[in-house]
Scaffold this motif. Structure first.
Motif, short mmCIF file in Angstrom:
data_model
loop_
_atom_site.label_atom_id
_atom_site.label_comp_id
_atom_site.label_asym_id
_atom_site.label_seq_id
_atom_site.Cartn_x
_atom_site.Cartn_y
_atom_site.Cartn_z
N VAL A 124 -11.15 8.12 4.41
CA VAL A 124 -10.77 7.75 3.08
C VAL A 124 -10.11 6.42 3.11
CG1 VAL A 124 -9.11 8.55 1.20
CG2 VAL A 124 -10.27 9.92 2.41
N ILE A 125 -10.53 5.55 2.23
CA ILE A 125 -10.12 4.03 2.43
C ILE A 125 -9.15 4.13 0.94
CG2 ILE A 125 -10.80 1.63 2.29
CD1 ILE A 125 -13.48 2.69 3.62
N ALA A 126 -8.04 3.37 1.03
CA ALA A 126 -6.94 3.27 0.11
C ALA A 126 -7.46 1.67 -0.40
CB ALA A 126 -5.73 3.02 0.62
N SER A 127 -7.22 1.53 -1.63
CA SER A 127 -7.60 0.35 -2.35
C SER A 127 -6.27 -0.34 -2.98
CB SER A 127 -8.60 0.52 -3.22
OG SER A 127 -8.89 -0.71 -4.21
N LEU A 128 -5.87 -1.56 -2.96
CA LEU A 128 -4.77 -2.20 -3.63
C LEU A 128 -5.40 -3.01 -4.34
CD1 LEU A 128 -2.06 -2.66 -0.84
CD2 LEU A 128 -1.81 -1.46 -3.17
N ASN A 129 -5.26 -3.34 -5.71
CA ASN A 129 -5.70 -4.26 -6.64
C ASN A 129 -4.71 -5.24 -7.23
OD1 ASN A 129 -6.70 -5.58 -8.99
ND2 ASN A 129 -8.61 -4.33 -8.77
N GLY A 130 -4.70 -6.41 -6.74
CA GLY A 130 -3.65 -7.48 -7.10
C GLY A 130 -3.91 -8.88 -7.06
N CYS A 131 -3.04 -9.70 -7.00
CA CYS A 131 -3.16 -11.39 -6.61
C CYS A 131 -2.32 -11.93 -6.21
CB CYS A 131 -3.69 -11.85 -8.03
SG CYS A 131 -2.40 -11.89 -9.64
N THR A 132 -1.18 -11.22 -5.69
CA THR A 132 -0.07 -11.85 -5.01
C THR A 132 0.59 -11.10 -3.94
OG1 THR A 132 1.80 -10.83 -6.66
CG2 THR A 132 0.77 -12.91 -7.37
N THR A 133 1.33 -11.75 -3.19
CA THR A 133 1.89 -10.84 -1.97
C THR A 133 2.91 -9.82 -2.50
OG1 THR A 133 3.67 -12.63 -1.72
CG2 THR A 133 1.58 -12.80 -0.31
N GLY A 134 3.70 -10.29 -3.37
CA GLY A 134 4.52 -9.15 -3.85
C GLY A 134 5.30 -8.10 -2.94
N GLY A 135 5.15 -6.90 -3.52
CA GLY A 135 5.46 -5.89 -2.66
C GLY A 135 4.44 -4.97 -2.16
N TRP A 136 3.34 -5.66 -1.89
CA TRP A 136 2.36 -5.08 -1.30
C TRP A 136 2.40 -4.52 -0.15
CZ3 TRP A 136 -3.46 -6.74 -2.65
CH2 TRP A 136 -3.38 -6.73 -4.16
N THR A 137 3.02 -5.14 0.94
CA THR A 137 3.30 -4.80 2.05
C THR A 137 3.99 -3.53 2.30
OG1 THR A 137 5.34 -5.93 2.42
CG2 THR A 137 3.12 -6.97 3.08
N ASN A 138 4.81 -3.21 1.65
CA ASN A 138 5.56 -1.98 1.52
C ASN A 138 4.53 -0.49 1.27
OD1 ASN A 138 8.12 -3.15 1.76
ND2 ASN A 138 8.42 -3.49 -0.39
N TYR A 139 3.85 -0.87 0.11
CA TYR A 139 2.96 0.22 0.05
C TYR A 139 1.67 0.23 0.97
CZ TYR A 139 5.59 1.23 -3.95
OH TYR A 139 6.77 1.45 -4.80
N ALA A 140 1.49 -0.90 1.52
CA ALA A 140 0.39 -0.93 2.57
C ALA A 140 0.82 -0.09 3.60
CB ALA A 140 -0.11 -2.30 2.91
N ARG A 169 -3.99 -18.30 -1.92
CA ARG A 169 -3.32 -17.19 -2.31
C ARG A 169 -4.00 -15.97 -2.01
NH1 ARG A 169 -1.77 -15.87 -8.53
NH2 ARG A 169 -0.74 -17.92 -8.41
N HIS A 170 -5.33 -15.88 -1.82
CA HIS A 170 -5.97 -14.68 -1.06
C HIS A 170 -5.70 -14.84 0.19
CE1 HIS A 170 -8.53 -15.24 -4.81
NE2 HIS A 170 -9.04 -14.10 -4.41
N ILE A 171 -5.55 -15.89 0.96
CA ILE A 171 -5.39 -15.93 2.20
C ILE A 171 -3.86 -15.26 2.41
CG2 ILE A 171 -4.88 -17.43 4.41
CD1 ILE A 171 -7.72 -17.18 3.99
N GLU A 172 -3.06 -15.70 1.87
CA GLU A 172 -1.68 -15.12 1.94
C GLU A 172 -1.37 -13.77 1.90
OE1 GLU A 172 0.75 -17.28 -0.87
OE2 GLU A 172 0.52 -19.41 0.45
#
Length: 337
Positions: A103-119, A151-154
Motif C-alpha cells: 500500500v503506497i501513500a500519496s501526497l499531493n502538493g507543491c511546497t515543502t510545507g509540513g509534508w515531512t511531518n505527515y510523511a 521547487r520539486h527538488i526541494e
C-alpha cells in the motif's frame, strides 16, 4: 507465466498498479482492488491544502513525531474528516492490515510545507512507500523554469530526509527538458519516477461566458508521450519507472512494458470498467506473452526501448522521424490531393 516484478525495491506479484484515485479512498475500495489482482495500490492523495487546514487547529504542527503512530493520531485534531490527515493515517493502517499487496501513500502538493511531518506519520502507519504527486500549475507566466524545477527538488529531498521507505515522484510532462529533469530527480534520490501527471483542463463555455476546470479520463492515445520518455530514460536512471495514462486494454500494458516500464498504473480504465478489469488486463497480458513466446517480464521489459526512442537521439534523426510521419499521414489521409 511469471508476472512478478520489482518497483521501488518492492516485490510485486504483477506490474498492474492501481494508481491514486476515487477507488482507493476507502479500505473497502483498496481491498476490492487487491482482490481484483492489483500488484500494489496507491491510495487516493492527501492534499497539501488539507494539511494546511488541519494546521490551523494546532499551533505547533512540527511536533508530530515518528516514534509512535498512536501519538501521531493524538496530535491530529478530533473530528477529522475521513479524507483529512487524521482519517488518512487511519486509512493507511487499516488498508495495510486488510490486504497483502504493498500500500503506497500519496501526497499531493507543491511546497515543502509540513509534508515531512505527515510523511513520517505515513511511514509509521505502515505505508510501503510514498508517492509525491507534485501538481504545480504555474500561475505566473514569468516564473523561470529552473525555479519550478528547484521547487520539486526541494520537496523530494525534504521528504527523503525524513523517511526510510522509498519515495517516488509523479511529475508533469511540461518541462523544457523532461529527460534532464528526470535525471536531476534521480540524482538527488528519487526511488521512482511516475510519468506523467495530468493537469486539469480549462473549459470555456461561449454560451454562458464562463470558465470551468474539468478533468477527463485518459485515453489510449495519451500513452504515446509517457511511453516515449520511459523508453528514453530506460537504462539512464536508477529509479524505477512507472507508466501512467492511456491504459485501457492489455495491449496498452504490453506497449508500456516493451518501452521499459517497471509497472503500469491505471485509474481511468478501472473507473470505466470497474476494478475487476485488472483481471482482464492480466489475462490479456499473459495471453500475449504466451503467443510471443515470453515466459517472464524480464524478457519483455525495455525490449523496444531503443527502437522507441531512437528518433529522439539526435536532432537529425528526430527530424527524419518527424518528416517520415508527416509523409505517411499525407499518403493516408490526402493521397494525390
Amino acid at each position: 507465466m511469471d508476472l512478478t516484478t520489482r518497483y521501488l525495491g518492492l516485490e510485486l506479484r504483477n506490474p498492474i498498479v492501481a494508481s491514486a484515485g476515487p477507488l482507493s479512498r476507502t479500505v473497502d475500495g483498496v481491498r476490492r482492488l487487491a482482490d481484483s489482482g492489483a500488484g500494489a495500490v496507491v491510495l487516493a492523495s492527501l492534499f497539501e491544502e488539507q494539511i494546511r487546514r488541519e494546521a490551523e487547529y494546532d499551533p505547533q504542527p512540527g511536533q508530530l513525531g515518528t516514534d509512535d503512530f498512536a501519538d501521531a493520531l493524538t496530535f491530529l485534531p478530533p473530528g477529522g474528516q475521513r479524507h483529512g490527515p487524521h482519517g488518512y493515517l487511519d486509512l493507511i493502517e487499516k488498508a495495510v492490515a486488510a490486504v497483502e499487496v504493498p500500500v503506497i501513500a500519496s501526497l499531493n502538493g507543491c511546497t515543502t510545507g509540513g509534508w515531512t511531518n505527515y510523511a513520517t506519520a505515513m511511514q509509521s502507519a505502515g505505508a510501503a512507500a510514498i508517492e509525491l504527486n507534485l501538481y504545480f500549475p504555474q500561475a505566473d507566466a514569468l516564473t523561470p523554469g529552473r525555479e519550478v524545477e528547484q521547487r520539486h527538488i526541494e520537496v523530494l529531498t525534504t521528504v527523503k530526509a525524513a523517511v526510510d521507505i522509498p519515495v517516488a515522484v509523479k511529475i508533469a510532462p511540461y518541462f523544457s527538458s523532461p529527460g534532464e529533469f528526470a535525471l536531476r530527480l534521480d540524482h538527488v534520490g528519487a526511488d521512482g519516477l511516475v510519468l506523467f501527471n495530468r493537469f486539469m483542463q480549462t473549459g470555456i463555455d461561449p454560451d454562458t461566458l464562463r470558465v470551468s476546470a474539468t478533468f477527463e479520463l485518459s485515453r489510449p492515445a495519451d500513452a504515446a508521450y509517457p511511453r516515449t520518455w520511459i523508453a528514453r530514460l530506460r537504462g539512464r536512471v536508477n529509479a524505477s519507472l512507472a507508466a501512467t495514462g492511456g491504459v485501457d486494454q492489455p495491449g496498452d500494458v504490453a506497449a508500456y512494458l516493451l518501452a521499459g516500464a517497471d509497472v503500469v498504473m491505471t485509474t481511468s480504465a478501472l473507473l470505466r470498467h470497474g476494478p475487476e478489469h485488472i483481471g482482464s488486463l492480466l489475462d490479456g497480458l499473459s495471453a500475449w506473452m504466451q503467443r510471443k513466446g515470453f515466459s517472464d517480464l524480464e524478457q519483455v521489459r525495455g525490449m523496444l526501448a531503443e527502437a522507441t526512442s531512437r528518433h529522439g537521439n539526435t536532432e537529425a534523426s528526430a527530424r527524419a522521424g518527424y518528416l517520415d510521419a508527416l509523409h505517411q499521414a499525407t499518403e493516408l489521409y490526402a493521397p494525390d490531393r
